[in-house]
Design an enzyme around this catalytic site. Structure first.
Site, short mmCIF file in Angstrom:
data_model
loop_
_atom_site.label_atom_id
_atom_site.label_comp_id
_atom_site.label_asym_id
_atom_site.label_seq_id
_atom_site.Cartn_x
_atom_site.Cartn_y
_atom_site.Cartn_z
N SER A 57 22.63 22.89 39.86
CA SER A 57 22.81 21.53 40.39
C SER A 57 24.27 21.09 40.46
CB SER A 57 22.04 20.53 39.50
OG SER A 57 20.65 20.79 39.55
N GLU A 60 75.73 47.79 10.21
CA GLU A 60 75.90 48.90 11.14
C GLU A 60 77.24 48.92 11.86
OE1 GLU A 60 74.07 51.41 11.56
OE2 GLU A 60 72.07 50.93 10.83
#
Length: 699
Positions: free
Chosen positions: A353, A93
């Protein structure tokens, strides 16, 4: 005559030059005015990206699409993109990207020649900077006006940004088809990975797609995308960037034909972080993406095995820092039947518990019981309350250690009766957790068996206090620059160590190994919640199993439903369990027969046997809440401090901060080395188990 003829010609030339100069000035002025009319660069809009949530190492957990549905992820070319991609991109590019000032005259000249000879645009001659300008101000048609605008904007961009910033912005804005913008979004959507490590074929494909993003959409036109990729590879061979063999091998790779979903790890944590950090485009969490992924998979598999409508939540916490390493809020975020979007790590549920270890810890801290003390597990009534064990049987007289390991209910409630439910509630709140009691109810003995509400997150924070030897640290999930969290007191060091020492001996589930993980299970009333929380020396993990809607699940028990998941979760951390801390100095480690007489057996308050006029022991000096000034001799030695007691059945045992220091004499007095400086707790226990405690401040 010739001189006369030259005069008009000279005047004409001067006029022509003047007119040309004026025209040039007018054109320049008009061009400048036009350039100014374009306004400032829309950099703020161009820098807008999808909000991304990353883990403690910067790995992507989840991204959120922008308001218009686009995926645009921030990019750092130096650290988050494969160099081979950058090499191909610039070679294809913009070969002179690092040397030009936004416009490449050679590329523009080539484009002009191609336009003149062919009559139409073949290549635009655009640099990366000019393409960035077009992306910042999109134009549908290619024209001379659009090209001039790009040139002006490119020059402005180069003046305001450096090359690295330009490349980063381009890599974030480049179109890749559909709602994908930027190389990161494209790589994740098409390859299912970040663009840090790409094959040559993948890199070439990502170079080709922005040239014609819609015509080359992989999910619609894969063959066109493949042709574009191959053209990039051929061009790179022509220019000597790639060898023919490498290009041929890259061409042999197939191209993806479908988009992959964006990653959604830790969705509940990400949603909460997004709601908290509304204006942040990048949110960093304390989570570990690898552990998070492993535990999400575990929760999903185990929920399916448990049955329909059942969900699983898991949280993992680093003991030292209090950082949350993984948060699995549900078994499947998108499963509506299991209410997947409800974060069950933050949901208030009955803990069963799981609060028992804190009852025992405060009992150890107060000094009226020891892990090797004997305690009765038999029918007993506390007013109108008569606790029973889960299996409806009783074990008789057992060591306190075994009572906690077997999660016996009667011993736990007997100890809570002595410790005090309000004190337990207050201490847990002091340690940074929020307990939810039924409306208009005060803390009572039932809270020891789950009669209170708490979240899995808070339970994990509390349990991390055991390997931290008695202090908790507020949990953290969002990493900020400042960390102002301070440790909070849970219980004494010795008591915390004793609880951990007991829990690590709890018989593990079938998939566990003995003496590796200290853990506790819990089952809420009506089989609505199954819990298991455990820790080693490095990490604490909590597991919840149940229906998010609170409906009962017959047979849902903490030991069989949650504990196996807990041990699998530790296995999926990928590390061998770390050893727990060593016993703190002053810890009494002894068998039952070698304990001080009052510690050998615990009796509930209502069963303390007294004859005649015997009274419970009462510490007369020092007075509770008093300040004691310690005298120091010339050599720096500390003068012993007297302790005086009234009442009680001999022998009377003295404890300082939970550590036995000997018996009082027949006059019920003893000299002790003053602890401190700071707060100290003095406890006296008589032969029947009755005790008195004062807290003083030594200075």
């Amino acid at each position: 005559m010739s001189g006369m003829a030259n005069k008009p010609r000279g005047r004409w030339i001067r006029r022509a030059v003047a007119m040309a100069a004026v025209t040039a000035l007018l054109v320049t002025g008009a061009f400048t005015a036009w350039a100014i009319s374009l306004g400032p660069l829309p950099l703020a809009e161009a820098r807008q990206v999808s909000t991304t949530v990353v883990d403690r190492n910067g790995k992507l957990l989840r991204a959120y699409a922008m308001a218009d549905g686009r995926w645009r992820l921030p990019v750092d070319a130096k650290t988050s993109v494969d160099p081979i991609y950058l090499k191909l991109l610039l070679a294809y590019e913009d070969q002179r990207f690092h040397s030009h000032r936004g416009v490449d005259p050679l590329a523009l000249s080539r484009a002009a020649v191609q336009l003149a000879t062919s009559g139409h645009i073949i290549s635009g001659g655009s640099t990366i900077t000019m393409q960035l300008a077009r992306l910042m101000e999109p134009r549908r048609q290619r024209s001379l006006y659009a090209k001039l605008r790009q040139i002006v904007r490119a020059i402005e961009i180069e003046q305001q940004l450096d090359k690295d910033e330009i490349l980063d912005l381009y890599l974030a804005l480049a179109p890749f088809g559909g709602n994908l913008e930027g190389v990161r979004a494209a790589s994740i959507a098409y390859f299912g990975k970040e663009p840090k490590r790409l094959t040559l074929a993948e890199a070439a494909l990502l170079v080709a797609l922005p040239q014609s993003p819609e015509r080359r959409r992989l999910d619609r036109h894969p063959e066109a995308a493949r042709a574009g990729r191959d053209r990039v590879l051929d061009r790179m061979v022509e220019e000597g960037v790639l060898s023919a063999d490498d290009a041929a091998q890259a061409k042999s790779e197939a191209v993806p034909k479908f988009r992959k979903p964006m990653p959604i790890l830790a969705p509940h944590a990400a949603d909460q972080a997004l709601a908290t950090m509304k204006d942040s485009s990048l949110i960093k969490l304390t989570l570990d993406s690898t552990l998070q992924k492993n535990l999400e998979s575990l929760a999903r598999d185990r929920a399916v095995a448990q049955g329909p409508n059942i969900s699983v939540a898991i949280i993992a916490v680093d003991n030292e820092s209090g950082d949350i390493l993984a948060r699995v809020g549900s078994s499947d975020y998108f499963d509506e039947r299991r209410a997947g979007q409800v974060d069950m790590t933050r949901a208030v549920r009955s803990p069963g518990s799981t609060l028992k270890p804190f009852i025992y810890g405060l009992a150890f801290e107060d000094g009226f019981v020891h892990p090797e003390s004997l305690i009765d597990d038999r029918p007993i009534r506390f007013g109108s309350y008569a606790p029973e064990n889960f299996d409806m049987t009783f074990q008789g007289t057992v060591p306190v250690r075994k009572a906690l390991q077997l999660s016996l209910n009667v011993p736990a409630i007997a100890l809570l009766d002595r410790v005090g439910a309000s004190r337990l509630s207050s201490r847990l709140k002091q340690a940074g957790t929020s307990l939810v009691l039924p409306k208009d109810e005060a803390p009572g003995l039932a809270m020891g068996l789950g009669g209170v509400g708490i979240t899995l997150q808070d339970l994990a924070q509390l349990y991390a206090g055991f390997p931290r030897l008695g202090t908790t640290r507020p949990l953290r999930e969002i990493m900020l620059d400042r960390d102002d969290r301070e440790p909070m007191r849970l219980m004494d060091q010795v008591a915390a160590w004793q609880v951990g020492n007991v829990l690590i001996g709890t018989p593990p589930p079938e998939n566990g190994v003995h003496n590796r993980i200290a853990f506790k299970t819990g089952t809420s009333y009506g089989y609505r919640d199954a819990w298991s929380v455990g820790f080693d020396g490095r990490i604490t993990i909590g597991v919840w199993v149940g229906r998010p809607d609170g409906a009962p699940v017959p047979g849902l028990i903490g030991r069989s439903a949650a504990a196996p998941i807990l041990f699998d979760a530790f296995a999926r951390t990928g590390r061998i369990p770390a050893v727990l801390p060593k016993a703190p100095k002053g810890t009494l480690v002894a068998g039952n027969t070698r304990l001080p007489l009052p510690l050998r057996r615990f009796r509930p308050v209502g069963e303390l046997v007294r004859t005649g006029s015997d009274q419970a022991p009462h510490i007369q000096f020092p007075i509770n809440g008093s300040r004691i000034d310690v005298d120091r001799a010339a050599g720096g030695e500390v003068t012993p401090m007297p302790v005086k007691v009234a009442g009680g059945v001999l022998p009377l045992t003295m404890l300082v901060d939970g550590v036995a220091v000997g018996d009082l004499d027949s006059r019920r007095q003893r000299l002790i080395d003053p602890p401190g400086p700071g707060f100290a707790r003095l406890t006296v226990i008589d032969a029947t188990g009755a005790a008195d405690t004062v807290v003083i401040r030594v200075q």
